[in-house]
Design an enzyme around this catalytic site. Structure first.
Site, PDB file in Angstrom:
ATOM      1  N   GLU A  61       0.838  -1.202   0.000  1.00 65.54           N
ATOM      2  CA  GLU A  61       0.000   0.000   0.000  1.00 65.54           C
ATOM      3  C   GLU A  61       0.870   1.248   0.000  1.00 65.54           C
ATOM      4  O   GLU A  61       1.952   1.280   0.605  1.00 65.54           O
ATOM      5  CB  GLU A  61      -0.893  -0.012   1.241  1.00 65.54           C
ATOM      6  CG  GLU A  61      -2.029   0.976   1.218  1.00 65.54           C
ATOM      7  CD  GLU A  61      -3.062   0.684   2.303  1.00 65.54           C
ATOM      8  OE1 GLU A  61      -3.458   1.652   2.974  1.00 65.54           O
ATOM      9  OE2 GLU A  61      -3.469  -0.482   2.472  1.00 65.54           O
ATOM     10  N   GLU A 117      -3.536  10.301   2.905  1.00 62.97           N
ATOM     11  CA  GLU A 117      -4.797  10.404   3.630  1.00 62.97           C
ATOM     12  C   GLU A 117      -4.952  11.810   4.185  1.00 62.97           C
ATOM     13  O   GLU A 117      -4.060  12.318   4.868  1.00 62.97           O
ATOM     14  CB  GLU A 117      -4.859   9.396   4.780  1.00 62.97           C
ATOM     15  CG  GLU A 117      -5.017   7.960   4.338  1.00 62.97           C
ATOM     16  CD  GLU A 117      -5.213   7.022   5.516  1.00 62.97           C
ATOM     17  OE1 GLU A 117      -6.150   6.215   5.483  1.00 62.97           O
ATOM     18  OE2 GLU A 117      -4.409   7.108   6.473  1.00 62.97           O
ATOM     19  N   ASP A 171      -0.086   5.388   0.639  1.00 60.14           N
ATOM     20  CA  ASP A 171      -1.218   6.198   1.091  1.00 60.14           C
ATOM     21  C   ASP A 171      -0.951   7.686   1.056  1.00 60.14           C
ATOM     22  O   ASP A 171       0.125   8.141   1.464  1.00 60.14           O
ATOM     23  CB  ASP A 171      -1.574   5.866   2.550  1.00 60.14           C
ATOM     24  CG  ASP A 171      -2.044   4.450   2.751  1.00 60.14           C
ATOM     25  OD1 ASP A 171      -2.613   3.878   1.808  1.00 60.14           O
ATOM     26  OD2 ASP A 171      -1.838   3.916   3.857  1.00 60.14           O
TER      27      ASP A 171
END
Length: 342
Positions: A109, A113, A111
């Site tokens: 992953e 955010e 990210d």
């Protein structure tokens, strides 16, 4: 020096460095139909009539999200994004790559955010990466922005190659991770899809869950446009692996693969001014810094052993000033940029 003055100086430096001019001028942008598919939320995902933009809504019933139509073995993932305004505590808007649906226990992953806030307080955001299910060894950094992301669109991008990862905000590289052998399987290596979501994270997103989503302000709307996806499209379960060497060569030939001296100076200034947590300086969590960390003395001096800013640092001084007098933030207005350059 006031917070306004600090932001103004930082903003002028970005302008003088010419950071709007190079890395993202020739992107191949795609329509929603060409590159993306609805993920969840049904009527809370609203595509524009020309199919070049999409709005993701969060209300008391559901959030929403989309996913790339393909999985990519390395790639460049980019979109112009505008975040919800007003009271956004408990709200998270995520722009990330993952393969958790295919590799549930060994997923990778990358990210970005965005974490909402109470009215009058700015959005915060964080970046993170995981490889081979290494969620217990998260590599997060957390930051403020030098503009209000709810006022206008800004470009957020993730570059992922076999050799490095770069997170970009507009034409500013905010984080670079160079792959090292010591990282082993912690470096993301399996094909990933692109995701974008808006959802209720009231239990942790704002002040550790102190402030919850307030649906009096719903729907919360995040807008996405100018999608760009470059990479090697693959089927992760096919028996014969796809040769992605040409795609990697293409990615490494693009301007967004290299950080020039001016951009590196801007990255250094960004991290000195706007990063308020770094796992690399969190010696409580990691007594020995993870192998990819580059310890910068000027950065390290600002942080406690928890990886957070020391009391009395930039952020603490800003809080004390704000109690005495509220000061406006510098907004990323093109007209203001031109005025500052005169």
């Amino acid at each position: 020096m006031s917070k306004l003055s600090y932001n103004l100086i930082f903003f002028i430096v970005f302008l003088c460095l010419g950071l709007r001019s190079s890395a993202f001028t020739n992107l191949n942008t795609l329509s929603f139909e060409e590159s993306l598919s609805p993920l969840f939320g049904d009527g809370n995902l609203v595509r524009s009539p020309d199919d070049l933009s999409v709005r993701l809504l969060l209300d008391k019933y559901t959030g929403s999200g989309f996913i790339s139509s393909n999985m990519y073995q390395h790639g460049f993932y980019s979109s112009m994004i505008k975040l919800p305004a007003d009271y956004t505590a408990g709200v998270v808007v995520a722009f990330y790559t993952s393969n958790g649906d295919v590799f549930e226990k060994t997923h990778d992953e990358l990210d970005i955010e965005f974490l909402g806030n109470i009215k009058g307080k700015p959005w915060r955001f964080q970046t993170n990466l995981y490889g081979n299910g290494s969620t217990h060894r998260g590599r997060e950094e957390r930051y403020r922005l030098w503009f209000d992301p709810s006022k206008e669109f800004h470009r957020y991008s993730i570059l992922w190659t076999p050799h490095k990862i770069i997170f970009w905000v507009d034409d500013v590289p905010i984080r670079e991770v160079i792959r090292s052998e010591a990282m082993g399987a912690d470096y993301p290596a399996k094909p990933m899809s692109l995701y974008a979501t808006i959802w209720d994270a009231s239990d942790w997103a704002t002040s550790g869950g102190k402030y919850k989503a307030n649906y009096k302000y719903a729907p919360f709307v995040a807008e996405f446009k100018s999608f760009s996806l470059d990479g090697c499209s693959v089927d992760p379960i096919q028996e014969v692996p796809t040769d992605c060497s040409d795609s990697v060569d293409f990615l490494e030939s693009q301007d967004y693969f290299s950080i020039n001296s001016r951009q590196r100076a801007a990255m250094r200034r960004f991290r000195q001014r706007f990063m308020y947590y770094s796992y690399c300086y969190d010696t409580v969590r990691y007594p020995e810094a993870p192998p990819e960390c580059v310890i910068v003395p000027a950065e390290k001096d600002r942080f406690k052993d928890t990886g957070r800013l020391k009391f009395g640092g930039t952020e603490a001084r800003g809080r004390r000033r704000n109690r005495r007098q509220q000061r406006p933030e510098i907004e990323s207005d093109p007209d203001e940029r031109r005025r500052l350059l005169k």
